[in-house]
Design an enzyme around this catalytic site. Structure first.
Site, mmCIF file in Angstrom:
data_model
loop_
_atom_site.group_PDB
_atom_site.id
_atom_site.type_symbol
_atom_site.label_atom_id
_atom_site.label_comp_id
_atom_site.label_asym_id
_atom_site.label_seq_id
_atom_site.Cartn_x
_atom_site.Cartn_y
_atom_site.Cartn_z
ATOM 1 N N LYS A 1 -100.900 48.976 17.834
ATOM 2 C CA LYS A 1 -100.418 49.698 17.040
ATOM 3 C C LYS A 1 -100.554 48.861 15.575
ATOM 4 C CE LYS A 1 -98.947 52.946 16.740
ATOM 5 N NZ LYS A 1 -100.015 54.158 16.661
ATOM 6 N N ASP B 1 -103.643 48.912 23.298
ATOM 7 C CA ASP B 1 -104.160 50.291 23.543
ATOM 8 C C ASP B 1 -105.715 50.138 24.095
ATOM 9 O OD1 ASP B 1 -102.260 52.263 22.189
ATOM 10 O OD2 ASP B 1 -102.088 50.425 21.082
ATOM 11 N N ARG C 1 -97.550 59.992 24.103
ATOM 12 C CA ARG C 1 -98.375 58.982 23.582
ATOM 13 C C ARG C 1 -97.992 57.716 24.272
ATOM 14 N NH1 ARG C 1 -94.836 56.329 23.634
ATOM 15 N NH2 ARG C 1 -95.634 54.947 21.847
ATOM 16 N N GLY C 2 -98.754 56.619 23.702
ATOM 17 C CA GLY C 2 -98.871 55.287 24.553
ATOM 18 C C GLY C 2 -99.939 55.441 25.408
ATOM 19 N N ARG D 1 -107.701 61.610 21.106
ATOM 20 C CA ARG D 1 -107.354 60.217 20.517
ATOM 21 C C ARG D 1 -108.123 59.134 21.028
ATOM 22 N NH1 ARG D 1 -101.322 58.716 20.156
ATOM 23 N NH2 ARG D 1 -102.183 57.339 18.384
#
Ligand code: MRU
Length: 372
Positions: free
Chosen positions: A261, A250, A54-55, A95
């Site tokens: 986030k 992101d 993730r990230g 995602r």
């Protein structure tokens, strides 16, 4: 960066087996460090969707390697082009918010347009996957160099011996990229340069990426830090205990709005109210020049409410358990990201330097990213 003193990257092709992607299983951290092998596009898609990786940068690099596997799989099918396209769409669906994923997939699709013959394309697809990962490493390294100047300047204005207190949200550390991290790169650079730093680590509910991942990385690199509950930052800022906020991103739009986030926006508001500089660190692969108004245009991922209702942790005897935090009669909403408007952002720390979010500076950044 280092794990027990040994340097690691978050994702790579397995040495000697270039058809296998090796990742760190981030679901196991901080309790265990385990490498996992991905051997198909289905496995890559699952690893991204279920957040083994993730990230933004790490997702992008993993998707880049996934496109190399997609090319290998498509080569076994009668219609290479439509098989490759199908797998590209499968990866893109995993995602929606971090634009690095689409960036890596689209670069492969463009490459196929330039080299439509599968035998010509195959080696190029592997090379491009490696290039995307390497670019991520180099961009983050440069973000560290540019951000170091900010921290150094703050340090020079502090009483002797006092650390620069930096607050960060979520994990925009090396685990969220291939190496170095974005928000953490200037922190690691300052620490290496002997500037005393102390990091306030937001726990970052619901998935606790701050408490589980950022704190773990900082401990591995021996950077002084303290984990705080998500609601603590405003109080610390009111009492002069935060010199600087650095978060990751992101997706950042052409007008400088930042998706990051969930909870980032509240930190930016508190920073503005307390005149604490609020910087966002990102490689240019996180810029989305096709979008303007982030609030209206950036897709915000909504995940399963169980991530809010349940939490995993270690019991006193060392076993891992998941507990439910409130009765199942109450539904939970799980918005994974929010958008911080450009007006609250002091600057973007990129591999090209630090840019304010004014239209003029953003034009300048865009020119740089386009090779100008
Ligand atoms: O949902 P995640 O863990 O993939 O979250 C993304 C993030 O790590 C953060 O939003 C981060 O600050 C930006 S990505 C480097």
């Amino acid at each position: 960066m280092h794990i027990n003193g040994t340097p690691h990257r978050t994702v790579r092709l397995k040495p000697g087996e270039p058809h296998v992607i090796q990742i760190i299983d981030q679901l196991k951290l901080p309790w265990a460090f385990e490498l996992v092998e991905l051997r198909s596009v289905d496995e890559v898609a699952l690893a991204i969707k279920d957040m083994w990786v993730r990230g933004a940068g790490c997702i992008g690099a993993t998707a880049g390697y996934g496109m190399w596997l997609a090319a290998l799989e498509a080569n076994q099918e009668p219609d290479f082009h439509s098989a490759f396209q199908r797998r590209a769409e499968q990866l893109k669906r995993t995602r929606p918010t971090a634009v690095n994923l689409a960036y890596a997939v689209d670069r492969h699709l463009r490459l196929l347009q330039e080299h439509p013959e599968p035998s010509d394309f195959l080696p190029r697809a592997q090379a491009l996957a490696e290039e995307i990962a390497e670019e991520d490493v180099q961009a983050c390294r440069l973000i560290g160099e540019h951000g170091l100047h900010l921290i150094r300047a703050l340090h020079e204005n502090k009483p002797a011996g006092e650390p620069v207190n930096i607050l960060t949200h979520c994990n925009a550390g090396w685990l969220a990229f291939v190496d170095h991290g974005s928000a953490t790169a200037p922190i690691y650079a300052a620490h290496a340069a002997g500037i005393p730093v102390h990091v306030w680590v937001d726990e970052t509910r619901p998935r606790n990426q701050g408490a589980r991942l950022t704190a773990w990385e900082l401990a591995q690199e021996e950077v002084p830090h303290t984990v705080i509950a998500d609601n603590t930052g405003g109080h610390l800022m009111q009492h002069g205990l935060v010199d600087l906020v650095i978060t990751g991103a992101d997706r950042v739009t052409g007008q400088g709005d930042v998706a990051n986030k969930i909870g980032t926006y509240l930190k930016a508001l508190a920073a503005r109210d307390n005149e604490v500089p609020f910087y966002v660190a990102l490689p240019s692969s996180t810029m989305d020049w096709s979008m303007g108004d982030g609030l209206k245009e950036i897709p915000i991922e909504q995940r399963n409410g169980d991530e809010v209702a349940c939490m995993e942790g270690q019991t006193a005897s060392g076993t891992l358990e998941t507990v439910r935090l409130f009765p199942s009669a109450s539904p939970a909403a799980n918005y994974a990201f929010d958008v911080t408007p450009a007006r609250l952002v002091s600057g973007l720390i990129t591999e090209y330097g630090i840019f304010e979010t004014s239209p003029q500076q953003l034009r300048h950044l865009r020119k740089k990213t386009e090779g100008g």
